[in-house]
Design a protein around this motif. Structure first.
Motif, PDB file in Angstrom:
ATOM      1  N   LEU A 129       0.878  -0.977   0.165  1.00  0.00           N
ATOM      2  CA  LEU A 129       0.047  -0.281  -0.025  1.00  0.00           C
ATOM      3  C   LEU A 129       0.878   1.201   0.003  1.00  0.00           C
ATOM      4  CD1 LEU A 129      -2.600  -0.912   2.660  1.00  0.00           C
ATOM      5  CD2 LEU A 129      -2.641  -1.405   0.394  1.00  0.00           C
ATOM      6  N   GLY A 130       0.424   2.132  -0.927  1.00  0.00           N
ATOM      7  CA  GLY A 130       1.379   3.292  -0.998  1.00  0.00           C
ATOM      8  C   GLY A 130       1.235   4.301  -1.936  1.00  0.00           C
ATOM      9  N   PHE A 131       1.870   5.072  -2.106  1.00  0.00           N
ATOM     10  CA  PHE A 131       1.528   6.375  -3.029  1.00  0.00           C
ATOM     11  C   PHE A 131       0.607   7.275  -2.632  1.00  0.00           C
ATOM     12  CE2 PHE A 131      -1.073   8.096  -6.419  1.00  0.00           C
ATOM     13  CZ  PHE A 131      -0.051   8.917  -7.123  1.00  0.00           C
ATOM     14  N   ALA A 132      -0.540   6.682  -2.260  1.00  0.00           N
ATOM     15  CA  ALA A 132      -1.769   7.489  -1.480  1.00  0.00           C
ATOM     16  C   ALA A 132      -2.264   6.529  -0.565  1.00  0.00           C
ATOM     17  CB  ALA A 132      -2.882   7.758  -2.567  1.00  0.00           C
ATOM     18  N   PRO A 133      -3.062   7.113   0.410  1.00  0.00           N
ATOM     19  CA  PRO A 133      -3.588   6.246   1.580  1.00  0.00           C
ATOM     20  C   PRO A 133      -4.506   5.081   0.955  1.00  0.00           C
ATOM     21  CG  PRO A 133      -4.119   8.588   2.036  1.00  0.00           C
ATOM     22  CD  PRO A 133      -3.427   8.503   0.546  1.00  0.00           C
ATOM     23  N   GLY A 134      -4.189   3.756   1.492  1.00  0.00           N
ATOM     24  CA  GLY A 134      -4.696   2.604   0.956  1.00  0.00           C
ATOM     25  C   GLY A 134      -4.619   2.006  -0.347  1.00  0.00           C
TER      26      GLY A 134
ATOM     27  N   PHE B  27       0.679   2.343   5.308  1.00  0.00           N
ATOM     28  CA  PHE B  27      -0.542   2.236   4.790  1.00  0.00           C
ATOM     29  C   PHE B  27      -0.973   3.417   3.749  1.00  0.00           C
ATOM     30  CE2 PHE B  27      -0.667   0.312   8.777  1.00  0.00           C
ATOM     31  CZ  PHE B  27      -1.230  -0.689   8.857  1.00  0.00           C
ATOM     32  N   GLY B  28      -0.117   4.014   3.134  1.00  0.00           N
ATOM     33  CA  GLY B  28       0.022   5.033   2.462  1.00  0.00           C
ATOM     34  C   GLY B  28      -0.470   6.536   2.844  1.00  0.00           C
ATOM     35  N   THR B 243       3.493   8.380  -0.715  1.00  0.00           N
ATOM     36  CA  THR B 243       4.482   7.745   0.161  1.00  0.00           C
ATOM     37  C   THR B 243       5.261   6.789  -0.470  1.00  0.00           C
ATOM     38  OG1 THR B 243       3.045   5.954   0.479  1.00  0.00           O
ATOM     39  CG2 THR B 243       2.901   7.891   2.047  1.00  0.00           C
ATOM     40  N   VAL B 244       5.051   6.451  -1.690  1.00  0.00           N
ATOM     41  CA  VAL B 244       5.917   5.605  -2.706  1.00  0.00           C
ATOM     42  C   VAL B 244       5.716   5.935  -4.069  1.00  0.00           C
ATOM     43  CG1 VAL B 244       5.746   3.252  -3.647  1.00  0.00           C
ATOM     44  CG2 VAL B 244       5.390   3.504  -1.216  1.00  0.00           C
TER      45      VAL B 244
END
Lengths: 220, 276
Positions: A129-134, B27-28, B243-244
């Protein structure tokens, strides 16, 4: 037996990327699960946060004495190769009508119908999970559907957009900027802060790493 | 506590912010929190608030009206000051060439809903929402009728303002993968902050860099990372950012210099210097 080793790349004065694989894949995924489980159950002193990626895990430390990185790496190297059980399969309804569907089809040399058939015909695994929440990064995309990210990211992509970026597919969990090719859309809310409870804050995310996902085409 | 302020206009963006919610990036969830840490802390210090208290963060153009006489403190683009505001007083934060972000503190910190330990609004994550006209704010403590001893109640805007001295950077994880020309261009170039900048990140414009060949497997991104998308124009990831990500990271802006970066307005210059 192949000898796998973790390399620590400095990422600022108080953080490292622990690179555990050259490329994504089954071995990399298992290594990531083993490393994050070790960091979760037995965090090194001063660890503020860990964040997994496909081939690396970020570890950030609180200001203070430098962590004993050598000791940590020795410990984590020993955990590589641990097998972790797969998670449950979730069905996700998807309407395949995204603005980049034709671009993906042209890049693949396939018809739009074939793109949909191939995308929906795969059980994906939530790698992280990543880049954005969930936001779930889904493993298992048919290689024929791999499409380069947009040269300039869009400033807004709607939540629920199903997308392909490079050789990954994923589902936007919240609206926001994004550079992936949009091929469809689901009404499922992958991230909902209202689902979090004090006992289970992670319930805000519909999917967890290791879960599996099947896209079920909906009529337009 | 009773409501003491009402939003007349939120301007471009007005949100509740504190130190953010680090620890949930797997959890992003981005860490979020006040864009300008120094000004956020100063606004709280001026009222003797807990250091992590929630404040109002204003982008520009915000306008508020005081409902009940109360001690207030502001810090940021407009300098810092603490004063007793009378009922009916208007508070305005118009656009300024000196910077971007400005903060307003209430006694005890602003009373706001918390999620994962923080009151910080992250509109992108649908965590809370930006303030709108008519929204009201209350402090967590009653007006005290006094200021903390020894508070220097006024500081010039320059303390929290934009300046064009170079920002310190550390090599990013892909620093070695960039060619020599791009590394040099990055370190010696005059970059301009793009208008397409917000709490998620600031885009820079200048001589296009050449990202390393090949697709990068998505990997964790720290706040302050300078990512280079295929168009070669760097993007500095900030508090509400991803976050990624799969773009190569040429550098990381030193945490101590992020306050100066975020005060840079579109069109203003940014330069870098290596700390390695």
């Amino acid at each position: 037996m192949t000898r796998r080793r973790i390399a620590a790349l400095p990422y600022g004065p108080d953080a490292w990327l622990l690179r555990f694989a050259e490329r994504p894949g089954e071995a990399a995924f298992q290594s990531m699960r083993a490393i994050t489980r070790a960091l979760e159950t037995d965090p090194p002193p001063g660890l503020v946060e860990y964040v997994p990626g496909y081939t690396s895990v970020l570890i950030e430390f609180a200001p203070g004495p430098a962590p004993d990185l050598g000791k940590l790496l020795t410990r984590l190297n020993r955990r590589l190769g641990e097998a972790i059980e797969p998670g449950p399969i979730h069905d996700i309804p998807v309407r395949y009508d995204g603005p980049d569907l034709v671009r993906v089809a042209e890049h693949a040399g396939l018809s739009v119908a074939e793109v949909i058939e191939r995308h929906a015909g795969t059980v994906y695994r939530v790698a992280l999970l990543g880049f954005a929440p969930g936001f779930p990064y889904l493993d298992g995309l048919d290689p024929a559907l791999a499409t380069p990210r947009l040269a300039t990211p869009r400033s807004r992509v709607e939540a629920g957009s199903v997308a392909i970026g490079g050789d990954h597919t994923g589902i936007y969990s919240v609206p926001g900027p994004g550079g992936w090719n949009l091929i469809g859309r689901t009404s499922l809310r992958l991230f909902d802060p209202g689902r979090a409870t004090p006992a289970d804050p992670a319930a805000m995310c519909w999917l967890r790493p290791g879960d599996r996902v099947r896209c079920v085409p909906e009529a337009a | 506590m009773t409501d003491v302020l009402e939003v007349v206009s939120p301007g471009l963006l007005a949100t509740i912010q504190d130190g953010g919610r680090p620890g949930w990036r797997r959890f992003g969830i981005p860490p979020g929190g006040a864009m300008h840490r120094g000004a956020w802390r100063e606004a709280n210090r001026l009222l003797d608030n807990p250091p992590e208290a929630a404040v109002l963060e204003c982008l520009q153009g915000a306008s508020l009206v005081v409902l009940e006489t109360v001690e207030l403190a502001t810090a940021g683009t407009w300098g810092a000051r603490a004063w007793r505001a009378a009922a009916g007083e208007r508070i305005e934060f118009p656009a300024s060439l000196a910077g971007v972000w400005h903060y307003l503190a209430l006694p005890g910190g602003i009373n706001a809903e918390r999620f994962l330990g923080s009151a910080s609004v992250c509109a992108r994550a649908r965590i809370g929402a930006a303030l709108a006209r008519g929204d009201r704010l209350a402090g967590l403590a009653a007006p005290r009728g006094r200021f903390p001893a020894g508070v220097k109640a006024r500081q010039p805007a320059a303390t929290f303002a934009y300046d064009d001295s170079p920002l310190g950077i550390w090599p990013g994880p892909q620093w070695d993968a960039f060619d020599e020309a791009s590394r040099t261009a990055f370190l010696t170039g005059d970059w301009r902050v793009s208008a397409r900048s917000d709490r998620t990140g600031y885009r820079l414009e200048g001589q296009a860099l050449v990202p390393p060949p090949g697709n990068l497997a998505s990997e964790p991104v720290r706040v302050g990372s300078v990512q280079v998308p295929p168009d070669g124009q760097p993007l500095v990831t900030l508090n509400d950012g991803p976050t990624v990500g799969g773009y190569a990271k040429i550098a990381l802006v030193d945490a101590a210099d992020l306050d100066r970066l975020v005060q840079t307005r579109p069109g203003q210059a940014v330069r870098f210097r290596s700390l390695a």
